[in-house]
Design an enzyme around this catalytic site. Structure first.
Site, mmCIF file in Angstrom:
data_model
loop_
_atom_site.group_PDB
_atom_site.id
_atom_site.type_symbol
_atom_site.label_atom_id
_atom_site.label_comp_id
_atom_site.label_asym_id
_atom_site.label_seq_id
_atom_site.Cartn_x
_atom_site.Cartn_y
_atom_site.Cartn_z
ATOM 1 N N HIS A 170 -9.912 5.301 -0.532
ATOM 2 C CA HIS A 170 -8.953 5.292 0.585
ATOM 3 C C HIS A 170 -9.565 5.993 1.798
ATOM 4 O O HIS A 170 -10.582 6.665 1.693
ATOM 5 C CB HIS A 170 -7.668 6.015 0.165
ATOM 6 C CG HIS A 170 -6.740 5.142 -0.620
ATOM 7 N ND1 HIS A 170 -5.494 4.763 -0.171
ATOM 8 C CD2 HIS A 170 -6.894 4.557 -1.825
ATOM 9 C CE1 HIS A 170 -4.921 3.995 -1.080
ATOM 10 N NE2 HIS A 170 -5.746 3.861 -2.092
ATOM 11 N N ASP B 260 0.824 -1.207 0.000
ATOM 12 C CA ASP B 260 0.000 0.000 0.000
ATOM 13 C C ASP B 260 0.864 1.265 0.000
ATOM 14 O O ASP B 260 1.854 1.350 0.741
ATOM 15 C CB ASP B 260 -0.882 -0.031 1.261
ATOM 16 C CG ASP B 260 -2.060 0.919 1.169
ATOM 17 O OD1 ASP B 260 -2.467 1.255 0.043
ATOM 18 O OD2 ASP B 260 -2.582 1.320 2.231
ATOM 19 N N HIS B 261 0.482 2.238 -0.806
ATOM 20 C CA HIS B 261 1.106 3.569 -0.803
ATOM 21 C C HIS B 261 2.623 3.574 -0.925
ATOM 22 O O HIS B 261 3.298 4.355 -0.243
ATOM 23 C CB HIS B 261 0.729 4.345 0.471
ATOM 24 C CG HIS B 261 -0.627 4.945 0.388
ATOM 25 N ND1 HIS B 261 -0.950 5.969 -0.460
ATOM 26 C CD2 HIS B 261 -1.763 4.643 1.064
ATOM 27 C CE1 HIS B 261 -2.225 6.278 -0.304
ATOM 28 N NE2 HIS B 261 -2.757 5.490 0.601
#
Ligand code: 13P
Length: 290
Positions: free
Chosen positions: A212, A88-89
């Site tokens: 998100h 993630d990210h």
């Protein structure tokens, strides 16, 4: 029990495409170690649903993508449905490549803080690399608020339809996270989701979209977003704060006798309850079926 994953979809790519078409959503939870991972898998078993677990870059750095992938592989032995693993990210192309090499099912290359051209370039590179491994790539456009994300003007966070379209056409990511007003973490006020913009984006590109900042979004807004093209929702803060606060309480009570398995035996079911609650909000029309 419903049909197994392999009877329904040939890959995670196909699951996302089908979910976008049928207005369904895969719930994805940020996890940190074997304990919250176990809680998510148990919750998904209880709800009889596929689920995704996600490691933020510091988790991947600390535990390494190889070890985390093996942990998930082990945990799948107890899962009734699919447990997908996602990075993630990540702002690093190299970290995405390492996660792909380690066997992650999906990675996010987050170029949202970069100028559009750079975002497209980074995304393209990861998409190319992921292809042969059949790994899903998530890109981000616009900004998810909170946690130090700088916003230069009132609606600088809001994904522009033209930018989303250009990124999608030129870099061809599988799924796209779009800034529409949600924020990471607990927010003092309810996030104001720009449904108008979400509608325009969903009309402009066919890609499954990603919501998100799942902690603190009211259930009705989650459900409306799903009906408008959000096919993955990320939920993190409520998981790790439950974990940390409940563990801290018990560690303080136990003092110098604090012993991890005794503490975590009590904490894991509490994390699981929170995850079940969010799975109910996301799978609102599909409870007890994958
Ligand atoms: P929350 O921490 O607000 O649930 O958001 C998680 C997230 O969006 C991770 O990418």
């Amino acid at each position: 029990m419903e049909k197994k994953f392999s009877e329904q979809f040939s890959s995670l790519h196909e699951l996302f495409k089908a979910y976008r078409k049928s207005e369904r959503c895969l719930a994805a939870f940020n996890v940190n170690d074997n304990y919250d991972l176990k809680a998510v898998v148990e919750a998904a078993n209880e709800m009889n649903t596929h689920v995704m677990v996600m490691t933020y870059p510091p988790v991947a750095d600390l535990i390494t993508p190889q070890v985390f992938a093996k942990m998930v592989e082990g945990m799948r032995l107890n899962a009734h449905n699919k447990v997908f693993l996602h990075l993630d990210h990540s702002t690093s192309v190299d970290q995405c490549k390492a996660a792909i090499d380690a066997g992650y099912d999906s990675v996010m290359i987050d170029g949202s803080q970069q100028p559009l051209e750079e975002n497209i370039k980074m995304t393209k590179e990861v998409v190319e690399y992921a292809k042969s491994a059949n790994v899903v790539v998530e890109a981000e456009i616009g900004k998810i608020l909170g946690r130090g994300v700088e916003v230069k003007s009132d609606d600088d966070f809001l994904a522009s339809v033209a930018d989303v379209t250009q990124l999608y056409k030129e870099a061809n990511p599988d799924i796209v996270a779009v800034g529409i007003g949600t924020a990471h973490g607990f927010t003092p006020q309810e996030p104001k989701i720009h449904f108008g913009r979400l509608g325009e984006i969903a009309d402009a590109i066919p890609a499954p979209l990603v919501l998100h900042g799942g902690t603190g979004i009211p259930d009705k807004d989650i459900q409306k977003s799903i009906s408008m093209g959000m096919s993955k929702i990320n939920i993190g803060t409520i998981v790790h704060t439950t974990y940390m606060q409940e563990a801290l309480k018990r560690m303080n009570e136990a003092g110098e006798n604090a012993y991890p398995p005794f503490i975590m035996n009590e904490v894991v079911p509490l994390i699981k309850d929170v995850v079940v609650d969010r799975l109910k909000a996301v799978n609102f029309e599909y409870e007890l079926s994958v």
